[in-house]
Design an enzyme around this catalytic site. Structure first.
Site: not given
Ligand code: GLV
Length: 308
Positions: A223, A271
């Site tokens: 993250r 992401h």
């Molecule tokens: C994406 O970041 C997830 O948590 O699957």
């Protein structure tokens, strides 16, 4: 017995199709079309709605549509409502692909070649054999373990670090804060696959970078808030870090003009490393609902004290 889905709507439409096929008796609704909120028993969400408990008084189970649950404020979920992380093979497979791509890109100097190509420079770089490139993975859950299993094929010396001890054949495993410096000291490419918790927030900081072999590279698929930006940029500038592949930032999307966009030592993706597959995600949710009804243990159940 309604299942309510609150995440990406394009994929939500696919979820709806699979649900209709595989559980035709279970009403499936896409947020914001919640219908009668008292009918909602199961919620599948990326960012959960505010006031879950008050809005959906008969909720029995909440699923994160992703592998991570840091976007949930667990304190707002009534204690009797379990929160389950998506243990979807689709997430694992796409994560393995991405981390393999990132590790190989760093191992094979792709960041240099991207710059050289822009400058029309034809210059070879001596190839380091995989057996001399040590790869360390932080976070040995389902994703970290599978990534390590699959990286074995390349011949990298592999190690892993985890909060609690793990054993993976062919991988040197370290556990707990005391073992972290030793793990870091032999990670030429460091992969962060940790969950975001109070303990791991800001873990990719100046102290950690200083403990890596000089010129190490970083892959962050955890993250954004794992990383202290100023420390990271300073480590790139000083040569402590030679490059990074980042799939997560803080905030997301990354604002215009942010230094990560144009940094020649950073490869950035939005992401997008891994994604829940609607097909296998629906199977996982149906399996967990069935287990919950039978009163069985739930794979992926979030431990509220650990936060993942
Ligand atoms: C994406 O970041 C997830 O948590 O699957």
């Amino acid at each position: 017995m309604t299942v309510l889905y609150k995440a990406n709507l394009v994929r939500g439409a696919e979820w709806a199709t699979f649900f209709a096929e595989r559980a035709p008796d279970m009403p499936f609704r896409l947020w914001p079309d919640v219908g009668d909120p008292t009918e909602v028993r199961y919620l599948v969400a990326w960012v959960p709605p505010d006031d879950i408990a008050a809005t959906f008084p008969n909720l029995e189970l909440v699923f994160s549509v992703g592998a991570g649950v840091d976007q949930f404020d667990i304190t707002k979920l009534p204690l009797h409502v379990p929160l389950v992380r998506m243990l979807d093979p689709g997430i694992t497979e796409t994560m393995v692909e991405y981390v393999t791509m990132a590790v190989l890109a760093l191992h094979r100097d792709l960041l240099h070649f991207i710059v050289q190509q822009k400058q029309q420079v034809w210059r070879e770089i001596r190839i380091t054999p995989a057996r001399r490139r040590r790869v360390g993975v932080m976070g040995l859950g389902q994703l970290g373990q599978t990534v390590l299993e699959r990286l074995k094929a390349f011949g990298f010396p592999l190690s892993g670090w985890n909060r609690s001890p793990r054993e993976i054949e062919g991988v040197t495993c370290y556990a707990g804060a005391d073992a972290l410096p030793k793990f870091l000291a032999q990670s030429d490419i460091l992969v962060c696959l940790l969950p975001l918790t109070d303990e791991t927030r800001g873990i990719l900081n100046a102290d950690l970078f200083a403990r890596l072999p000089r010129g190490a590279a970083l892959v962050n698929v955890g993250r954004g808030p794992h990383l202290i930006e100023a420390d990271f940029l300073a480590a790139l500038d000083s040569g402590a870090l030679s490059g990074a592949v980042l799939d997560v930032t803080d905030p997301e999307p990354l604002p215009a003009g942010h230094p990560f966009w144009s940094h020649p030592r950073i490869l950035l993706t939005p992401h997008n490393a891994s994604m829940t597959s609607p097909d296998s995600g629906v199977d996982f949710v149906l399996e967990i609902i069935a287990r919950h009804r039978r009163g069985e243990a739930l794979p992926g159940l979030v431990d509220r004290t650990r936060g993942y």
